[in-house]
Write a protein that holds these residues in place. Structure first.
Motif, PDB file in Angstrom:
ATOM      1  N   PRO A  19       0.756  -1.047  -0.055  1.00 20.26           N
ATOM      2  CA  PRO A  19      -0.059   0.100   0.031  1.00 20.26           C
ATOM      3  C   PRO A  19       0.802   1.193  -0.086  1.00 20.26           C
ATOM      4  CG  PRO A  19      -0.041  -0.986   2.221  1.00 20.26           C
ATOM      5  CD  PRO A  19       0.853  -1.879   1.218  1.00 20.26           C
ATOM      6  N   VAL A  20       0.460   2.185  -0.852  1.00 18.86           N
ATOM      7  CA  VAL A  20       0.837   3.574  -0.832  1.00 18.86           C
ATOM      8  C   VAL A  20      -0.303   4.599  -0.691  1.00 18.86           C
ATOM      9  CG1 VAL A  20       2.230   5.338  -2.336  1.00 18.86           C
ATOM     10  CG2 VAL A  20       2.664   2.616  -2.208  1.00 18.86           C
ATOM     11  N   ILE A  21      -0.046   5.286   0.326  1.00 20.09           N
ATOM     12  CA  ILE A  21      -1.074   6.145   0.733  1.00 20.09           C
ATOM     13  C   ILE A  21      -0.709   7.813   0.346  1.00 20.09           C
ATOM     14  CG2 ILE A  21      -2.698   7.080   2.430  1.00 20.09           C
ATOM     15  CD1 ILE A  21      -2.515   4.299   3.677  1.00 20.09           C
ATOM     16  N   PHE A  22      -1.713   8.383  -0.388  1.00 16.47           N
ATOM     17  CA  PHE A  22      -1.368   9.794  -1.012  1.00 16.47           C
ATOM     18  C   PHE A  22      -2.257  10.693  -0.040  1.00 16.47           C
ATOM     19  CE2 PHE A  22      -0.490   7.053  -4.383  1.00 16.47           C
ATOM     20  CZ  PHE A  22       0.692   7.358  -4.916  1.00 16.47           C
ATOM     21  N   CYS A  23      -1.605  11.734   0.393  1.00 19.06           N
ATOM     22  CA  CYS A  23      -2.151  12.823   1.276  1.00 19.06           C
ATOM     23  C   CYS A  23      -2.294  14.004   0.651  1.00 19.06           C
ATOM     24  CB  CYS A  23      -1.676  12.780   2.624  1.00 19.06           C
ATOM     25  SG  CYS A  23      -1.437  11.174   3.580  1.00 19.06           S
ATOM     26  N   HIS A  24      -3.277  14.750   0.376  1.00 16.56           N
ATOM     27  CA  HIS A  24      -3.323  16.095  -0.397  1.00 16.56           C
ATOM     28  C   HIS A  24      -3.231  17.296   0.386  1.00 16.56           C
ATOM     29  CE1 HIS A  24      -7.320  16.844   0.684  1.00 16.56           C
ATOM     30  NE2 HIS A  24      -7.549  15.659   0.389  1.00 16.56           N
ATOM     31  N   GLY A  25      -3.332  18.420  -0.209  1.00 18.27           N
ATOM     32  CA  GLY A  25      -3.408  19.743   0.712  1.00 18.27           C
ATOM     33  C   GLY A  25      -4.585  20.628   0.304  1.00 18.27           C
ATOM     34  N   PHE A  26      -4.253  21.815   0.350  1.00 21.36           N
ATOM     35  CA  PHE A  26      -5.269  22.856   0.100  1.00 21.36           C
ATOM     36  C   PHE A  26      -5.252  23.507  -1.080  1.00 21.36           C
ATOM     37  CE2 PHE A  26      -7.404  27.107   0.421  1.00 21.36           C
ATOM     38  CZ  PHE A  26      -8.689  26.917   0.940  1.00 21.36           C
ATOM     39  N   PRO A  27      -5.984  23.713  -1.985  1.00 25.39           N
ATOM     40  CA  PRO A  27      -7.374  23.217  -1.819  1.00 25.39           C
ATOM     41  C   PRO A  27      -7.593  22.105  -2.851  1.00 25.39           C
ATOM     42  CG  PRO A  27      -7.443  25.357  -3.184  1.00 25.39           C
ATOM     43  CD  PRO A  27      -5.916  25.094  -2.876  1.00 25.39           C
ATOM     44  N   HIS A  28      -7.476  20.881  -2.254  1.00 26.35           N
ATOM     45  CA  HIS A  28      -7.310  19.873  -3.223  1.00 26.35           C
ATOM     46  C   HIS A  28      -8.277  18.587  -2.704  1.00 26.35           C
ATOM     47  CE1 HIS A  28      -2.842  21.009  -2.985  1.00 26.35           C
ATOM     48  NE2 HIS A  28      -3.629  21.919  -3.753  1.00 26.35           N
ATOM     49  N   THR A  29      -8.406  17.573  -3.504  1.00 27.36           N
ATOM     50  CA  THR A  29      -8.709  16.411  -2.913  1.00 27.36           C
ATOM     51  C   THR A  29      -7.937  15.202  -3.349  1.00 27.36           C
ATOM     52  OG1 THR A  29     -10.209  15.846  -4.929  1.00 27.36           O
ATOM     53  CG2 THR A  29     -11.421  17.285  -3.477  1.00 27.36           C
ATOM     54  N   GLY A  30      -8.285  13.938  -3.154  1.00 28.87           N
ATOM     55  CA  GLY A  30      -7.517  13.032  -3.640  1.00 28.87           C
ATOM     56  C   GLY A  30      -7.301  12.833  -4.961  1.00 28.87           C
ATOM     57  N   PHE A  31      -8.310  13.444  -5.652  1.00 30.94           N
ATOM     58  CA  PHE A  31      -8.298  13.410  -7.027  1.00 30.94           C
ATOM     59  C   PHE A  31      -7.064  14.129  -7.628  1.00 30.94           C
ATOM     60  CE2 PHE A  31      -9.014  15.709 -11.433  1.00 30.94           C
ATOM     61  CZ  PHE A  31      -9.554  14.378 -12.080  1.00 30.94           C
ATOM     62  N   ILE A  32      -6.260  14.935  -6.934  1.00 27.83           N
ATOM     63  CA  ILE A  32      -4.929  15.449  -7.562  1.00 27.83           C
ATOM     64  C   ILE A  32      -3.834  14.488  -7.871  1.00 27.83           C
ATOM     65  CG2 ILE A  32      -5.631  17.795  -6.610  1.00 27.83           C
ATOM     66  CD1 ILE A  32      -3.100  17.321  -4.734  1.00 27.83           C
ATOM     67  N   TRP A  33      -3.791  13.247  -7.200  1.00 25.34           N
ATOM     68  CA  TRP A  33      -3.118  12.368  -7.411  1.00 25.34           C
ATOM     69  C   TRP A  33      -3.444  11.242  -8.388  1.00 25.34           C
ATOM     70  CZ3 TRP A  33       1.093  13.246  -4.747  1.00 25.34           C
ATOM     71  CH2 TRP A  33       1.183  14.174  -3.608  1.00 25.34           C
ATOM     72  N   HIS A  34      -4.448  11.656  -9.225  1.00 26.69           N
ATOM     73  CA  HIS A  34      -4.732  10.351 -10.341  1.00 26.69           C
ATOM     74  C   HIS A  34      -3.694  10.017 -11.207  1.00 26.69           C
ATOM     75  CE1 HIS A  34      -5.681  13.109 -13.877  1.00 26.69           C
ATOM     76  NE2 HIS A  34      -5.712  13.779 -12.991  1.00 26.69           N
ATOM     77  N   HIS A  35      -2.908  11.011 -11.525  1.00 25.34           N
ATOM     78  CA  HIS A  35      -1.760  10.302 -12.603  1.00 25.34           C
ATOM     79  C   HIS A  35      -0.902   9.359 -11.492  1.00 25.34           C
ATOM     80  CE1 HIS A  35      -2.584  13.208 -15.777  1.00 25.34           C
ATOM     81  NE2 HIS A  35      -2.384  14.230 -14.822  1.00 25.34           N
ATOM     82  N   GLN A  36      -0.600   9.804 -10.458  1.00 28.81           N
ATOM     83  CA  GLN A  36       0.251   8.855  -9.465  1.00 28.81           C
ATOM     84  C   GLN A  36      -0.478   7.463  -9.306  1.00 28.81           C
ATOM     85  OE1 GLN A  36       0.107  12.353  -9.061  1.00 28.81           O
ATOM     86  NE2 GLN A  36       1.846  12.363 -10.346  1.00 28.81           N
ATOM     87  N   VAL A  37      -1.760   7.579  -9.043  1.00 27.94           N
ATOM     88  CA  VAL A  37      -2.482   6.260  -8.492  1.00 27.94           C
ATOM     89  C   VAL A  37      -2.560   5.493  -9.503  1.00 27.94           C
ATOM     90  CG1 VAL A  37      -4.907   5.512  -7.844  1.00 27.94           C
ATOM     91  CG2 VAL A  37      -3.895   7.547  -6.943  1.00 27.94           C
ATOM     92  N   GLU A  38      -2.671   5.811 -10.837  1.00 27.81           N
ATOM     93  CA  GLU A  38      -2.829   5.061 -12.036  1.00 27.81           C
ATOM     94  C   GLU A  38      -1.441   4.358 -12.469  1.00 27.81           C
ATOM     95  OE1 GLU A  38      -5.634   3.866 -13.311  1.00 27.81           O
ATOM     96  OE2 GLU A  38      -6.953   5.253 -12.360  1.00 27.81           O
ATOM     97  N   ALA A  39      -0.345   5.205 -12.356  1.00 28.75           N
ATOM     98  CA  ALA A  39       0.950   4.685 -12.720  1.00 28.75           C
ATOM     99  C   ALA A  39       1.578   3.604 -11.429  1.00 28.75           C
ATOM    100  CB  ALA A  39       1.896   5.870 -12.522  1.00 28.75           C
ATOM    101  N   LEU A  40       1.154   3.862 -10.100  1.00 23.33           N
ATOM    102  CA  LEU A  40       1.635   3.000  -9.254  1.00 23.33           C
ATOM    103  C   LEU A  40       0.765   1.666  -9.419  1.00 23.33           C
ATOM    104  CD1 LEU A  40       3.311   5.299  -8.317  1.00 23.33           C
ATOM    105  CD2 LEU A  40       3.019   4.579  -5.954  1.00 23.33           C
ATOM    106  N   ALA A  41      -0.399   1.701  -9.406  1.00 22.78           N
ATOM    107  CA  ALA A  41      -1.354   0.730  -9.638  1.00 22.78           C
ATOM    108  C   ALA A  41      -1.003  -0.385 -10.596  1.00 22.78           C
ATOM    109  CB  ALA A  41      -2.815   1.147  -9.662  1.00 22.78           C
ATOM    110  N   GLY A  42      -0.470   0.336 -11.770  1.00 22.21           N
ATOM    111  CA  GLY A  42      -0.162  -0.285 -13.116  1.00 22.21           C
ATOM    112  C   GLY A  42       1.463  -0.955 -12.890  1.00 22.21           C
ATOM    113  N   ALA A  43       2.127  -0.280 -11.852  1.00 25.46           N
ATOM    114  CA  ALA A  43       3.178  -1.248 -11.450  1.00 25.46           C
ATOM    115  C   ALA A  43       3.186  -1.825 -10.515  1.00 25.46           C
ATOM    116  CB  ALA A  43       4.269   0.003 -10.982  1.00 25.46           C
TER     117      ALA A  43
END
Length: 324
Positions: A19-43
């Motif tokens: 598991p790799v857990i991504f923590c965002h800031g302001f004013p964001h949501t977890g969506f700002i990590w969508h490029h990284q989520v897909e890349a790490l899931a693919g790896a």
């Protein structure tokens, strides 16, 4: 949707593996990590990007004091318990960076490593943060001060959500010098000092991506995120036991060449300070041309950084139990 430490948390999850857990800031949501989520899931990793407390589809408690780092760390530890993992790698930006640094002090046994973007570790200061920003805000506009009064920024930003998000994302990018906002006098609103944003799409943000972020904040407003700012002094009070503490877990750091936090909010020599207090700091990388939202501005550089650092850790399969 997960039940964490007293709140319901929305998470985006892709892939299987460590598991790799991504923590965002302001004013964001977890969506700002969508490029990284897909890349790490693919790896071959289990990539998890929660909407943190007060954001997106995660609950937003009414009490402003419910937004301390200690409380949100409780959410993250409950998330680990929920997925049945003893440890995870934590990735953070902005408030999310402060969160994972403090998590590594409070519960190092649950942290396999931290990978931080743009916000270096610094030791607990001798005085509350407000002692510093109050003096600065007497000379020029400073969002840290402006955000403190409940109901003021909340109303201004919610009334012009789309415009505010466009302006603040652009101002924090490598295309603008964010500290130019300090040229404005105190007493103004945030939209009075932020630059006009170019029309969408941008080279690093599509119209659809922007609309996704706007829709979340049009639904929730900004009070949940602003309450994180209203706990900066309380966070300082709650970390007295960690004054002078060093981050002992493996750490990796990447920053944008034009990041405003590195320039204006992290001290005179932030990298030297971090190196002195993070003894297992293994990597420091600068991304040319990028600003604060480096994971959107240059996702390839950030993805390569994360995957290279993860490979170097030699992580095996996480200890996971099946929990219904």
């Amino acid at each position: 949707m997960l039940e964490t430490s007293g709140i319901r948390m929305h998470v985006t999850e892709r892939g299987q593996g460590y598991p790799v857990i991504f923590c965002h800031g302001f004013p964001h949501t977890g969506f700002i990590w969508h490029h990284q989520v897909e890349a790490l899931a693919g790896a071959g990793f289990r990539a998890i990007a929660p909407d943190l407390r007060g954001y997106g589809r995660t609950e937003a408690p009414a009490d402003p004091e419910a937004y301390t780092n200690e409380a949100v760390i409780g959410d993250l530890l409950a998330l680990l318990d929920d997925i049945g993992a003893e440890q995870a790698v934590f990735v953070g930006l902005d408030f999310g960076a402060q969160l994972v640094w403090e998590l590594s002090l409070r519960a190092p046994e649950r942290v396999a490593a931290v990978m931080v973007l743009n916000n270096p570790f610094a030791p607990r200061p001798p005085r509350p943060p407000s002692d510093f920003w109050t003096k600065a805000a007497q000379r020029h506009f400073l969002h840290l001060s402006y955000f403190q009064e409940p109901g003021v920024a909340d109303v201004e930003l919610a009334a012009r959500t789309r415009e505010f998000l466009g302006r603040v994302y652009y101002s924090l990018s490598g295309a603008y010098h964010y500290l130019d906002t300090w040229k404005n006098p105190p007493g103004l609103g945030y939209l009075d000092v932020l630059p006009e944003a170019p029309e969408m799409p941008w080279t690093w943000l599509t119209q659809a991506e922007f609309d996704t972020l706007v829709e979340d904040f049009e639904r929730t407003g900004f009070t949940g995120g602003l309450n994180w700012y209203r706990n900066l002094d309380r966070n300082w009070e709650l970390t007295a036991a960690y004054a002078g503490a060093k981050v002992e877990v493996p750490a990796f750091f990447l920053y944008g060449e034009h990041d405003p936090d590195m320039e204006g909010f992290s001290g005179r020599d932030p990298l030297a300070t971090m190196r002195a207090h993070v003894p297992d700091l293994r990597t420091v990388i600068e991304v040319p041309g990028a600003g604060h939202l480096v994971q959107l501005e240059n996702p390839q550089a950030v993805n390569d950084f994360l995957l290279t650092c993860l490979a170097g850790l030699g992580l095996g399969t996480a200890t996971v139990s099946n929990r219904g």
